[in-house]
Structures are given as C-alpha cells and as structure tokens.
Design a protein around this motif. Structure first.
Motif, short mmCIF file in Angstrom:
data_model
loop_
_atom_site.label_atom_id
_atom_site.label_comp_id
_atom_site.label_asym_id
_atom_site.label_seq_id
_atom_site.Cartn_x
_atom_site.Cartn_y
_atom_site.Cartn_z
N ALA A 193 43.73 54.23 40.93
CA ALA A 193 44.78 54.01 41.93
C ALA A 193 45.59 55.29 42.11
CB ALA A 193 45.69 52.86 41.48
N THR A 194 46.54 55.25 43.03
CA THR A 194 47.36 56.43 43.29
C THR A 194 48.34 56.72 42.16
OG1 THR A 194 48.91 55.10 44.57
CG2 THR A 194 47.17 56.22 45.80
N SER A 195 48.66 55.70 41.37
CA SER A 195 49.54 55.87 40.21
C SER A 195 49.39 54.64 39.31
CB SER A 195 51.01 56.01 40.64
OG SER A 195 51.47 54.77 41.17
N LYS A 196 49.90 54.74 38.10
CA LYS A 196 49.88 53.61 37.17
C LYS A 196 50.69 52.45 37.74
CE LYS A 196 49.54 51.42 33.14
NZ LYS A 196 49.01 50.08 33.37
N GLU A 197 51.82 52.74 38.35
CA GLU A 197 52.67 51.71 38.93
C GLU A 197 51.95 51.02 40.09
OE1 GLU A 197 54.80 54.55 36.64
OE2 GLU A 197 53.71 54.95 38.49
N ALA A 198 51.28 51.80 40.93
CA ALA A 198 50.54 51.23 42.06
C ALA A 198 49.36 50.40 41.57
CB ALA A 198 50.06 52.33 43.00
N PHE A 199 48.71 50.84 40.50
CA PHE A 199 47.62 50.10 39.89
C PHE A 199 48.11 48.72 39.45
CE2 PHE A 199 44.74 48.78 36.56
CZ PHE A 199 43.49 49.30 36.92
N ASP A 200 49.21 48.70 38.70
CA ASP A 200 49.77 47.45 38.19
C ASP A 200 50.22 46.53 39.33
OD1 ASP A 200 49.28 48.37 35.62
OD2 ASP A 200 51.36 49.02 35.28
N ALA A 201 50.83 47.10 40.35
CA ALA A 201 51.28 46.30 41.50
C ALA A 201 50.07 45.68 42.22
CB ALA A 201 52.09 47.16 42.47
N ALA A 202 49.01 46.45 42.39
CA ALA A 202 47.80 45.93 43.05
C ALA A 202 47.20 44.78 42.25
CB ALA A 202 46.77 47.05 43.24
N VAL A 203 47.16 44.91 40.94
CA VAL A 203 46.63 43.84 40.08
C VAL A 203 47.47 42.58 40.26
CG1 VAL A 203 46.34 43.10 37.67
CG2 VAL A 203 45.49 45.34 38.41
N THR A 204 48.79 42.72 40.28
CA THR A 204 49.68 41.57 40.47
C THR A 204 49.41 40.88 41.80
OG1 THR A 204 51.38 42.55 39.07
CG2 THR A 204 52.10 40.85 40.63
N ILE A 205 49.28 41.65 42.86
CA ILE A 205 49.02 41.09 44.19
C ILE A 205 47.66 40.41 44.23
CG2 ILE A 205 48.58 41.69 46.61
CD1 ILE A 205 50.83 43.86 46.18
N LEU A 206 46.64 41.06 43.69
CA LEU A 206 45.30 40.46 43.67
C LEU A 206 45.32 39.10 42.95
CD1 LEU A 206 43.20 43.66 42.95
CD2 LEU A 206 43.07 42.25 45.03
N LYS A 207 45.95 39.06 41.80
CA LYS A 207 46.01 37.80 41.05
C LYS A 207 46.77 36.73 41.84
CE LYS A 207 45.65 39.65 36.36
NZ LYS A 207 46.37 39.88 35.09
N SER A 208 47.85 37.11 42.52
CA SER A 208 48.61 36.11 43.28
C SER A 208 47.82 35.59 44.49
CB SER A 208 49.97 36.69 43.71
OG SER A 208 49.79 37.67 44.72
N CYS A 209 46.81 36.34 44.90
CA CYS A 209 45.96 35.92 46.01
C CYS A 209 44.66 35.27 45.52
CB CYS A 209 45.65 37.11 46.92
SG CYS A 209 47.10 37.71 47.81
N GLN A 210 44.66 34.85 44.28
CA GLN A 210 43.54 34.12 43.68
C GLN A 210 42.27 34.93 43.57
OE1 GLN A 210 43.30 30.41 45.82
NE2 GLN A 210 45.38 29.86 45.25
N ILE A 211 42.42 36.22 43.34
CA ILE A 211 41.30 37.10 43.06
C ILE A 211 41.13 37.15 41.55
CG2 ILE A 211 40.39 39.45 43.28
CD1 ILE A 211 40.71 37.87 46.00
N ASN A 212 39.90 37.08 41.09
CA ASN A 212 39.60 37.17 39.66
C ASN A 212 39.61 38.64 39.25
OD1 ASN A 212 38.83 34.27 39.16
ND2 ASN A 212 37.42 34.81 40.81
N VAL A 213 40.63 39.03 38.50
CA VAL A 213 40.76 40.42 38.06
C VAL A 213 40.23 40.51 36.63
CG1 VAL A 213 42.38 42.31 37.62
CG2 VAL A 213 42.74 40.78 39.58
N VAL A 214 39.24 41.37 36.47
CA VAL A 214 38.63 41.54 35.13
C VAL A 214 38.80 42.97 34.66
CG1 VAL A 214 36.99 39.66 35.33
CG2 VAL A 214 36.34 41.92 36.14
#
Length: 177
Positions: A156-177
C-alpha cells in the motif's frame, strides 16, 4: 472454478516510479500465489495503462507522477511475475486507465461461461487504491461469490493506508487473509 486477479503487478509499482521496499517484499508471495492456481482456474492480470498526457488527467493532477505509460518499460508485468503458460487458455489481461476496471467483471464472465465461480481472490498493487477499487467492484458484480484479498500479496501507499484498506474491506464483507 477459482479466479485469481493479479492487480497491477507492473514494474512501475514495484521498483519504478511508484515502487517501494514493501512492494518488492511481496513479489515472491505473489509468485507463489499464481503458482498455486491450476489449469482448472482463471487468472486475470490487470495492467494500469496511461498515455503520455497522464499529468493532464484528473488522476495525474492528484498524483503527478508519470507511471505505467503504455508500452514503456514501467508498464510491463514485473520480470519475475509471469502468468503461467500451463493454463494459457485460462489467463486473461485487462488494461485499465483508472483505479477500478469496469471491464474486469465482463472479462471474468466471458472466461467462465458455463462454469461456476467458486471464489475470487485479489492480490497486487496498491491495496488502498487499485486493489480495493477492483475488489469492491467485483463484490458489487458478484455479491454471492466469496471474495478474498490476500494481504501477504499486497502493498500500500503507507502502513496507515494499508490498515485502513483492510478495515474497509472487512466492513464490506471481503474475506481478508
């Protein structure tokens, strides 16, 4: 049939204009992921594709770094990431000129006619921009197909952006592994 979407695994995102140490660190993971798919699966690679007037586009005004200019060195798939020859009938490439590819669902549909899509998995660059855009686009198009993002195969563009993307993906019912 499983579908793997390799998002923008191009020179410019790994060691070119927008490359980073973190991007280089996931190359071997992406290679292993691609190799884990078989002749019975579909692999789709997206290629971020811009023209010489990129800096005049809306994206170019917000991100004024020329990258992935069609047919220039940084546009091609990263040298060590190759699409398997063994399942060439089930490999497709999609050019995209923005974060998400509106053609991606149609390419997947055309390659899976008469086959049930068991799952869709996304890996690649950049998690907080292009990977998330294509993931959510596919979730809207295939609401009942399990969709996965393997974060060990993303940067990702940064560690913070990585973590934010993971949070959004999970809230949209994406399986994050």
């Amino acid at each position: 049939m499983r579908v793997l979407v390799v998002v923008d695994a191009q020179e410019d995102f790994i060691d070119g204009a927008l490359g980073s140490k973190e991007a280089k660190e996931v190359v071997s993971n992406i290679i292993c992921k691609v190799e884990s798919y078989t002749d019975d699966d579909l692999i789709v690679a997206t290629l971020d594709t811009h023209t010489e007037n990129y800096l005049e586009t809306q994206e170019g005004k917000f991100l004024p770094i020329k990258h992935c200019i069609a047919d220039k060195d940084g546009w091609y798939l990263y040298d060590s990431i190759s699409l398997p020859v063994c399942c060439s009938n089930n490999v497709a490439t999609v050019l995209k000129n923005t974060f998400g590819s509106k053609d991606l669902p149609y390419v997947i549909n055309s390659q899976t006619i008469g086959k049930e899509i068991e799952s869709i998995e996304l890996v690649g660059y950049v998690l907080d921009i292009c990977v998330i855009s294509n993931t959510l686009l596919l979730k809207a198009y295939y609401p009942e197909v399990p969709i996965y993002v393997d974060t060990n195969c993303c940067s990702a563009t940064s560690k913070e952006a990585f973590d934010a993307a993971v949070t959004i993906l999970k809230s949209c019912q994406i399986n994050v592994v």
